[in-house]
Design an enzyme around this catalytic site. Sequence first.
Site, short mmCIF file in Angstrom:
data_model
loop_
_atom_site.label_atom_id
_atom_site.label_comp_id
_atom_site.label_asym_id
_atom_site.label_seq_id
_atom_site.Cartn_x
_atom_site.Cartn_y
_atom_site.Cartn_z
N ARG A 203 0.88 -1.17 0.00
CA ARG A 203 0.00 0.00 0.00
C ARG A 203 0.91 1.22 0.00
O ARG A 203 2.04 1.17 0.49
CB ARG A 203 -0.89 0.02 1.24
CG ARG A 203 -1.80 -1.21 1.37
CD ARG A 203 -2.61 -1.14 2.66
NE ARG A 203 -3.52 -2.27 2.82
CZ ARG A 203 -3.23 -3.37 3.50
NH1 ARG A 203 -2.05 -3.49 4.10
NH2 ARG A 203 -4.12 -4.36 3.60
N LYS A 228 -2.12 -1.81 8.13
CA LYS A 228 -3.56 -1.82 8.33
C LYS A 228 -3.95 -2.90 9.32
O LYS A 228 -3.51 -4.04 9.20
CB LYS A 228 -4.26 -2.06 6.98
CG LYS A 228 -5.76 -1.83 7.01
CD LYS A 228 -6.35 -1.94 5.61
CE LYS A 228 -7.84 -1.67 5.63
NZ LYS A 228 -8.42 -1.75 4.26
N HIS A 293 -2.71 1.92 -6.20
CA HIS A 293 -3.30 0.68 -5.72
C HIS A 293 -3.49 -0.33 -6.85
O HIS A 293 -3.56 -1.53 -6.60
CB HIS A 293 -4.63 0.95 -5.01
CG HIS A 293 -4.88 0.05 -3.84
ND1 HIS A 293 -4.09 0.05 -2.71
CD2 HIS A 293 -5.80 -0.92 -3.63
CE1 HIS A 293 -4.53 -0.85 -1.85
NE2 HIS A 293 -5.58 -1.46 -2.40
N ARG A 296 -0.61 -2.69 -6.76
CA ARG A 296 -0.78 -3.74 -5.75
C ARG A 296 -1.74 -4.83 -6.24
O ARG A 296 -1.46 -6.02 -6.10
CB ARG A 296 -1.29 -3.11 -4.45
CG ARG A 296 -1.61 -4.09 -3.32
CD ARG A 296 -1.94 -3.30 -2.06
NE ARG A 296 -2.79 -4.02 -1.13
CZ ARG A 296 -2.34 -4.77 -0.14
NH1 ARG A 296 -1.05 -4.95 0.04
NH2 ARG A 296 -3.20 -5.37 0.68
N HIS A 319 -3.94 -9.48 4.21
CA HIS A 319 -5.39 -9.55 4.32
C HIS A 319 -5.80 -10.35 5.55
O HIS A 319 -5.24 -11.42 5.81
CB HIS A 319 -5.99 -10.22 3.07
CG HIS A 319 -5.93 -9.37 1.85
ND1 HIS A 319 -6.06 -9.86 0.57
CD2 HIS A 319 -5.74 -8.02 1.71
CE1 HIS A 319 -5.97 -8.88 -0.29
NE2 HIS A 319 -5.78 -7.76 0.37
N TYR A 328 -9.26 -11.88 -6.33
CA TYR A 328 -8.32 -11.88 -7.45
C TYR A 328 -8.54 -13.07 -8.39
O TYR A 328 -8.09 -13.05 -9.54
CB TYR A 328 -6.88 -11.85 -6.95
CG TYR A 328 -6.55 -10.57 -6.22
CD1 TYR A 328 -6.47 -9.36 -6.91
CD2 TYR A 328 -6.37 -10.55 -4.84
CE1 TYR A 328 -6.20 -8.17 -6.24
CE2 TYR A 328 -6.11 -9.36 -4.17
CZ TYR A 328 -6.03 -8.19 -4.88
OH TYR A 328 -5.77 -7.01 -4.22
#
Length: 346
Positions: A203, A228, A293, A296, A319, A328
Amino acid sequence: MYTTQLIQHHNQRRIAVYFAYDREKYNEIRAISGSRWSPNLKAWHLPDNKVNRKYFGISLFDNGQLAAETVQKLDYFEHWMRAKRYSENTIKTYMEVTVIFLTFFNEKPIEEINHEDVIYFNNVYILEKKLSNSYQNQIVNGVKLFFRTIEHHSLVIQLVLRPKRERRLPHVLSKREVKAILEAPINLKHQTMLSMIYACGLRSGELLSLRPSDILSDRYLLHIHQSKGKKDRIVPISDKIIALLRQYYKAYRPKHWLFEGQEAGKPYGGRSLQLVMRLAVKKAKVNKPATLHWLRHSYATHLLESGTDLRYIQEILGHRSSRTTEIYTHVSNRSIQQIKSPFDDL
């Protein structure tokens, strides 16, 4: 002693300052950039900004429509979240949405606000303004936390119909497009920053928070701290990236942050990095509104297409849920391209 008031002057938000005449105070007010005297108001007024609010002790959440007691509670709410180590982005978002909500009901005592008011706000303010689903959820979450923490009672938020979460597919660039973007910047620093975002699936905030000591070149790893969700993680880095980093380090000699701005010791700015990406996309002649982004997303998709297990991709990207990573699979070409259309058999 000063008395202040938030006002609208020629469609601009200003701070009116009243005081008994004193030569020292007069000179002090005049020295503030943008200060003006108003014969009608019989007061000096100056730009309503963070610097001036702090100087005169005005809460950042006072919009001139809220009661003083409400403003005090908002200030306490901010301090409480900061003490609980909420992220700065979460604090900023929750404070903004709570101020909007309380301003909407500024003529009603806070202690009398109930879940029916939340439903009314949802129908009248959010839906009529056609605000996004994510913004609606942010308002509900911020207001819920405020009342539970500050008012010590819970609104029956479950009665408020939350919108279904939008499931949008991530934007993905081809490897050829990524290569063109990464080779576009003339500046070695810019090239290294964009390359690391793609090569490590970072990120933008994670990139700008890196320190030189986070590069574990002997182990071919990158250590990302408190990203995050307040989580640390380790991601792999390749020989090619290590070589680029060494070249960059020799040229720029960063001290505190891996990527520093024009002022030594301060990190590179987020907006500046976005501009670097926009210029690189334009120079690479990629006719897509590609953002940082997107790099990424492209990294994750290209990993999946090369046969990397989805569980490893989840770990690398940081994640919390595998469901986030599974999106994805919907944009990967690996399986889709193998599907034969029945049209070909006609």
